[in-house]
Motif scaffolding. Structure first.
Motif, PDB file in Angstrom:
ATOM      1  N   LYS A  18       0.830  -1.207   0.000  1.00 53.98           N
ATOM      2  CA  LYS A  18       0.000   0.000   0.000  1.00 53.98           C
ATOM      3  C   LYS A  18       0.866   1.260   0.000  1.00 53.98           C
ATOM      4  O   LYS A  18       2.031   1.245   0.364  1.00 53.98           O
ATOM      5  CB  LYS A  18      -0.937   0.012   1.209  1.00 53.98           C
ATOM      6  CG  LYS A  18      -2.019  -1.048   1.135  1.00 53.98           C
ATOM      7  CD  LYS A  18      -2.919  -0.775  -0.044  1.00 53.98           C
ATOM      8  CE  LYS A  18      -4.043  -1.770  -0.148  1.00 53.98           C
ATOM      9  NZ  LYS A  18      -4.947  -1.486  -1.251  1.00 53.98           N
ATOM     10  N   THR A  19       0.272   2.366  -0.405  1.00 53.10           N
ATOM     11  CA  THR A  19       1.001   3.630  -0.501  1.00 53.10           C
ATOM     12  C   THR A  19       0.712   4.581   0.651  1.00 53.10           C
ATOM     13  O   THR A  19       1.283   5.665   0.709  1.00 53.10           O
ATOM     14  CB  THR A  19       0.648   4.349  -1.817  1.00 53.10           C
ATOM     15  OG1 THR A  19      -0.758   4.585  -1.850  1.00 53.10           O
ATOM     16  CG2 THR A  19       1.067   3.510  -3.008  1.00 53.10           C
ATOM     17  N   GLU A  20      -0.170   4.197   1.539  1.00 55.71           N
ATOM     18  CA  GLU A  20      -0.465   5.044   2.700  1.00 55.71           C
ATOM     19  C   GLU A  20      -1.015   4.195   3.837  1.00 55.71           C
ATOM     20  O   GLU A  20      -1.422   3.053   3.643  1.00 55.71           O
ATOM     21  CB  GLU A  20      -1.450   6.147   2.344  1.00 55.71           C
ATOM     22  CG  GLU A  20      -2.768   5.656   1.827  1.00 55.71           C
ATOM     23  CD  GLU A  20      -3.671   6.782   1.340  1.00 55.71           C
ATOM     24  OE1 GLU A  20      -4.890   6.634   1.479  1.00 55.71           O
ATOM     25  OE2 GLU A  20      -3.155   7.791   0.833  1.00 55.71           O
ATOM     26  N   CYS A  21      -1.032   4.791   5.022  1.00 51.61           N
ATOM     27  CA  CYS A  21      -1.562   4.121   6.207  1.00 51.61           C
ATOM     28  C   CYS A  21      -2.997   4.574   6.441  1.00 51.61           C
ATOM     29  O   CYS A  21      -3.430   5.595   5.934  1.00 51.61           O
ATOM     30  CB  CYS A  21      -0.697   4.453   7.420  1.00 51.61           C
ATOM     31  SG  CYS A  21       0.982   3.824   7.242  1.00 51.61           S
ATOM     32  N   VAL A  22      -3.717   3.800   7.233  1.00 51.24           N
ATOM     33  CA  VAL A  22      -5.123   4.056   7.517  1.00 51.24           C
ATOM     34  C   VAL A  22      -5.244   4.558   8.954  1.00 51.24           C
ATOM     35  O   VAL A  22      -4.653   3.970   9.865  1.00 51.24           O
ATOM     36  CB  VAL A  22      -5.937   2.749   7.360  1.00 51.24           C
ATOM     37  CG1 VAL A  22      -7.402   2.974   7.658  1.00 51.24           C
ATOM     38  CG2 VAL A  22      -5.737   2.166   5.973  1.00 51.24           C
ATOM     39  N   PRO A  23      -6.002   5.643   9.190  1.00 49.83           N
ATOM     40  CA  PRO A  23      -6.193   6.079  10.567  1.00 49.83           C
ATOM     41  C   PRO A  23      -7.021   5.061  11.355  1.00 49.83           C
ATOM     42  O   PRO A  23      -7.917   4.424  10.795  1.00 49.83           O
ATOM     43  CB  PRO A  23      -6.939   7.408  10.452  1.00 49.83           C
ATOM     44  CG  PRO A  23      -7.365   7.553   9.048  1.00 49.83           C
ATOM     45  CD  PRO A  23      -6.676   6.510   8.226  1.00 49.83           C
ATOM     46  N   CYS A  24      -6.713   4.915  12.613  1.00 45.48           N
ATOM     47  CA  CYS A  24      -7.511   4.034  13.469  1.00 45.48           C
ATOM     48  C   CYS A  24      -8.945   4.548  13.491  1.00 45.48           C
ATOM     49  O   CYS A  24      -9.177   5.751  13.561  1.00 45.48           O
ATOM     50  CB  CYS A  24      -6.960   4.020  14.887  1.00 45.48           C
ATOM     51  SG  CYS A  24      -5.336   3.248  15.017  1.00 45.48           S
ATOM     52  N   PRO A  25      -9.918   3.648  13.445  1.00 40.85           N
ATOM     53  CA  PRO A  25     -11.316   4.089  13.464  1.00 40.85           C
ATOM     54  C   PRO A  25     -11.733   4.578  14.853  1.00 40.85           C
ATOM     55  O   PRO A  25     -11.020   4.360  15.839  1.00 40.85           O
ATOM     56  CB  PRO A  25     -12.084   2.822  13.078  1.00 40.85           C
ATOM     57  CG  PRO A  25     -11.205   1.693  13.483  1.00 40.85           C
ATOM     58  CD  PRO A  25      -9.787   2.195  13.346  1.00 40.85           C
ATOM     59  N   VAL A  26     -12.880   5.200  14.932  1.00 40.78           N
ATOM     60  CA  VAL A  26     -13.409   5.625  16.228  1.00 40.78           C
ATOM     61  C   VAL A  26     -13.544   4.390  17.114  1.00 40.78           C
ATOM     62  O   VAL A  26     -13.755   3.278  16.624  1.00 40.78           O
ATOM     63  CB  VAL A  26     -14.755   6.369  16.098  1.00 40.78           C
ATOM     64  CG1 VAL A  26     -14.592   7.668  15.350  1.00 40.78           C
ATOM     65  CG2 VAL A  26     -15.810   5.504  15.444  1.00 40.78           C
TER      66      VAL A  26
END
Length: 82
Positions: A18-26
């Motif tokens: 992947k080219t980016e990270c994902v923010p942690c969800p609520v």
């Protein structure tokens, strides 16, 4: 690019290439870099914003009895919390 970068705190990536990270969800948090998952907020805590590094304790007069939630509920009549 000659190297890969660790995902920052508050983010994760569980898929290769992947080219980016994902923010942690609520309802979740991550306080370390380079992780593949986020942790659920513990009972008595919440997080209502994505990409955070901590969960917040429920305010006085409120409770949370399930992990991974994004809000706390007010205590019913006849009950209280400190």
């Amino acid at each position: 690019t000659s190297f890969c970068v660790k995902c920052p705190v508050g983010h994760y990536q569980n898929v290769t290439g992947k080219t980016e990270c994902v923010p942690c969800p609520v309802g979740h948090y991550q306080d370390l870099t380079g992780k593949t998952e986020c942790f659920q907020c513990l009972v008595g805590h919440y997080q209502n914003v994505t990409g955070k590094t901590v969960c917040l304790p429920c305010p006085v007069g409120h409770y949370q009895d399930k992990p991974g939630n994004y809000s706390c509920s007010p205590c019913r009549k006849g009950f209280y919390s400190k």
